[in-house]
Design a protein around this motif. Structure first.
Motif, PDB file in Angstrom:
ATOM      1  N   VAL A 182      42.732  33.353  57.895  1.00  0.00           N
ATOM      2  CA  VAL A 182      42.137  34.299  56.966  1.00  0.00           C
ATOM      3  C   VAL A 182      40.892  33.661  56.346  1.00  0.00           C
ATOM      4  O   VAL A 182      41.000  32.588  55.747  1.00  0.00           O
ATOM      5  N   PRO A 183      39.717  34.268  56.489  1.00  0.00           N
ATOM      6  CA  PRO A 183      38.513  33.696  55.881  1.00  0.00           C
ATOM      7  C   PRO A 183      38.690  33.541  54.378  1.00  0.00           C
ATOM      8  O   PRO A 183      39.318  34.383  53.724  1.00  0.00           O
ATOM      9  N   VAL A 184      38.149  32.473  53.832  1.00  0.00           N
ATOM     10  CA  VAL A 184      38.310  32.242  52.398  1.00  0.00           C
ATOM     11  C   VAL A 184      37.693  33.374  51.585  1.00  0.00           C
ATOM     12  O   VAL A 184      38.155  33.685  50.483  1.00  0.00           O
ATOM     13  N   GLU A 185      36.663  34.019  52.131  1.00  0.00           N
ATOM     14  CA  GLU A 185      36.056  35.148  51.424  1.00  0.00           C
ATOM     15  C   GLU A 185      37.081  36.267  51.237  1.00  0.00           C
ATOM     16  O   GLU A 185      37.101  36.934  50.195  1.00  0.00           O
ATOM     17  N   GLY A 191      42.627  40.119  45.366  1.00  0.00           N
ATOM     18  CA  GLY A 191      43.296  40.574  44.146  1.00  0.00           C
ATOM     19  C   GLY A 191      44.564  39.800  43.842  1.00  0.00           C
ATOM     20  O   GLY A 191      45.569  40.380  43.426  1.00  0.00           O
ATOM     21  N   LEU A 192      44.520  38.495  44.035  1.00  0.00           N
ATOM     22  CA  LEU A 192      45.692  37.656  43.852  1.00  0.00           C
ATOM     23  C   LEU A 192      45.906  37.296  42.382  1.00  0.00           C
ATOM     24  O   LEU A 192      44.963  37.261  41.594  1.00  0.00           O
ATOM     25  N   ASP A 193      47.146  37.000  42.036  1.00  0.00           N
ATOM     26  CA  ASP A 193      47.459  36.432  40.724  1.00  0.00           C
ATOM     27  C   ASP A 193      47.412  34.914  40.761  1.00  0.00           C
ATOM     28  O   ASP A 193      47.275  34.255  39.729  1.00  0.00           O
ATOM     29  N   LEU A 194      47.547  34.365  41.970  1.00  0.00           N
ATOM     30  CA  LEU A 194      47.769  32.935  42.103  1.00  0.00           C
ATOM     31  C   LEU A 194      47.500  32.499  43.532  1.00  0.00           C
ATOM     32  O   LEU A 194      47.680  33.282  44.462  1.00  0.00           O
ATOM     33  N   VAL A 195      47.060  31.261  43.700  1.00  0.00           N
ATOM     34  CA  VAL A 195      47.023  30.645  45.024  1.00  0.00           C
ATOM     35  C   VAL A 195      47.909  29.411  44.950  1.00  0.00           C
ATOM     36  O   VAL A 195      47.843  28.626  44.008  1.00  0.00           O
ATOM     37  N   VAL A 196      48.808  29.285  45.920  1.00  0.00           N
ATOM     38  CA  VAL A 196      49.743  28.159  45.972  1.00  0.00           C
ATOM     39  C   VAL A 196      49.274  27.208  47.068  1.00  0.00           C
ATOM     40  O   VAL A 196      49.151  27.606  48.232  1.00  0.00           O
ATOM     41  N   LEU A 197      49.040  25.952  46.699  1.00  0.00           N
ATOM     42  CA  LEU A 197      48.480  24.975  47.623  1.00  0.00           C
ATOM     43  C   LEU A 197      49.441  23.793  47.791  1.00  0.00           C
ATOM     44  O   LEU A 197      49.529  22.931  46.916  1.00  0.00           O
ATOM     45  N   ALA A 212      37.540  26.167  46.104  1.00  0.00           N
ATOM     46  CA  ALA A 212      37.103  27.235  47.002  1.00  0.00           C
ATOM     47  C   ALA A 212      37.382  28.626  46.435  1.00  0.00           C
ATOM     48  O   ALA A 212      36.900  29.625  46.967  1.00  0.00           O
ATOM     49  N   PHE A 213      38.141  28.685  45.343  1.00  0.00           N
ATOM     50  CA  PHE A 213      38.543  29.967  44.774  1.00  0.00           C
ATOM     51  C   PHE A 213      37.889  30.174  43.409  1.00  0.00           C
ATOM     52  O   PHE A 213      37.441  29.212  42.775  1.00  0.00           O
ATOM     53  N   PRO A 214      37.817  31.420  42.946  1.00  0.00           N
ATOM     54  CA  PRO A 214      37.223  31.670  41.624  1.00  0.00           C
ATOM     55  C   PRO A 214      37.938  30.877  40.541  1.00  0.00           C
ATOM     56  O   PRO A 214      39.157  30.678  40.598  1.00  0.00           O
ATOM     57  N   GLU A 215      37.179  30.424  39.551  1.00  0.00           N
ATOM     58  CA  GLU A 215      37.776  29.650  38.464  1.00  0.00           C
ATOM     59  C   GLU A 215      38.823  30.455  37.707  1.00  0.00           C
ATOM     60  O   GLU A 215      39.716  29.894  37.081  1.00  0.00           O
ATOM     61  N   THR A 216      38.726  31.774  37.776  1.00  0.00           N
ATOM     62  CA  THR A 216      39.686  32.622  37.067  1.00  0.00           C
ATOM     63  C   THR A 216      41.010  32.765  37.807  1.00  0.00           C
ATOM     64  O   THR A 216      41.970  33.309  37.254  1.00  0.00           O
ATOM     65  N   LEU A 217      41.065  32.290  39.050  1.00  0.00           N
ATOM     66  CA  LEU A 217      42.299  32.403  39.831  1.00  0.00           C
ATOM     67  C   LEU A 217      43.111  31.115  39.694  1.00  0.00           C
ATOM     68  O   LEU A 217      42.686  30.063  40.159  1.00  0.00           O
ATOM     69  N   PRO A 218      44.281  31.178  39.067  1.00  0.00           N
ATOM     70  CA  PRO A 218      45.087  29.968  38.920  1.00  0.00           C
ATOM     71  C   PRO A 218      45.482  29.403  40.281  1.00  0.00           C
ATOM     72  O   PRO A 218      45.789  30.154  41.211  1.00  0.00           O
ATOM     73  N   ALA A 219      45.479  28.079  40.378  1.00  0.00           N
ATOM     74  CA  ALA A 219      45.886  27.396  41.608  1.00  0.00           C
ATOM     75  C   ALA A 219      47.014  26.427  41.281  1.00  0.00           C
ATOM     76  O   ALA A 219      46.863  25.538  40.448  1.00  0.00           O
TER      77      ALA A 219
END
Length: 250
Positions: A182-185, A191-197, A212-219
């Motif tokens: 899945v392209p990072v774009e 429309g995620l609440d979270l990215v789990v890494l 790589a993700f918006p600062e507003t998206l919790p990781a």
């Protein structure tokens, strides 16, 4: 001398057998890092095991997994007369069943204390705690497992099942592929609440992944061993993963 000689091609199953029946394992992959004091001949990687070296160990049984190991390697071992037990793990309940099957085949205790504790830990989960710290609903997340190219958890995965039990729904659980690229774009616009890494198989760190993700998206950076391994780590996985997920909403 152990009554059964076992080679494990699956790191999580290596740990499960080693802590339950010490001395049973005569061979393991280069990626079998637990337990740290494992005394076994290294037989290559999960995707490129040294088949002649395994055969030379004269194992009574080789433990493999339909996802982690390649079908041609399993076929080559069987053609050489080696008994290979191939596991399938797509969810937590199936993992518990397969662990019992593996331990039994290895002549080990079928339901050791760590397995009973793991079942209890997951059975006694309260209400999903990750989402409760943010809103009444559940969290929708993407779970990258590789970078360059970006790959994420898709449908029917063990790790996705664990996260769902903790209140985090995989945004790509309905994808046709199990591990889609899945392209990072697209991830940024999902429309995620979270990215789990997780820190494996790709070693995501605070300096390699979240930026790589918006600062507003919790990781949430989580332990890959607790998210993807089916073995003794399952007993502490709910607490370890839950703490990592809650930390991003403190």
């Amino acid at each position: 001398m152990p009554s059964v000689r076992v080679v494990s091609l699956v790191p999580s199953l290596t740990e499960a057998v080693a802590v339950t029946a010490p001395g049973t394992l005569v061979g393991a992959t280069d990626w079998c890092t637990h337990p740290a004091d494992l005394d076994a001949v290294r037989v290559g990687g999960t995707k490129n095991p040294d088949v002649p070296a395994i055969v030379a160990l004269a194992p009574d049984l080789v433990i493999a997994n339909e996802e982690e190991n390649r079908a041609p390697d399993i076929a080559a071992l069987r053609a050489a007369g080696v008994d290979v037990l191939v596991t399938e793990v797509r969810g937590l309940d199936q993992a518990f069943r397969e662990l019992e099957r593996v331990l039994d085949a290895c002549g080990a205790e079928r339901r050791p204390g760590w397995l009973v504790a793991a079942e209890a830990a997951w059975r006694n989960l309260g209400a999903p705690s990750a989402g409760a710290t943010r809103h009444a609903g559940r969290l929708r997340a993407a779970v990258p497992i590789w970078r360059r190219p970006w790959m994420v958890l898709g449908r029917d995965t063990f790790a996705g099942d664990l996260l769902a039990r903790l209140g985090v729904d995989n945004a790509y659980a309905g994808h046709a592929e199990r591990y889609p690229r899945v392209p990072v774009e697209e991830l940024r616009a999902a429309g995620l609440d979270l990215v789990v890494l997780p820190d494996e198989p790709y070693r995501f760190t605070r300096d390699d992944g979240p930026e790589a993700f918006p600062e507003t998206l919790p990781a949430a950076l989580v332990s890959g061993r607790h998210l993807t391994w089916y073995g003794p780590s399952l007993a502490e996985a709910p607490e370890v993963l839950g703490a990592a997920l809650r930390a991003v909403y403190r």
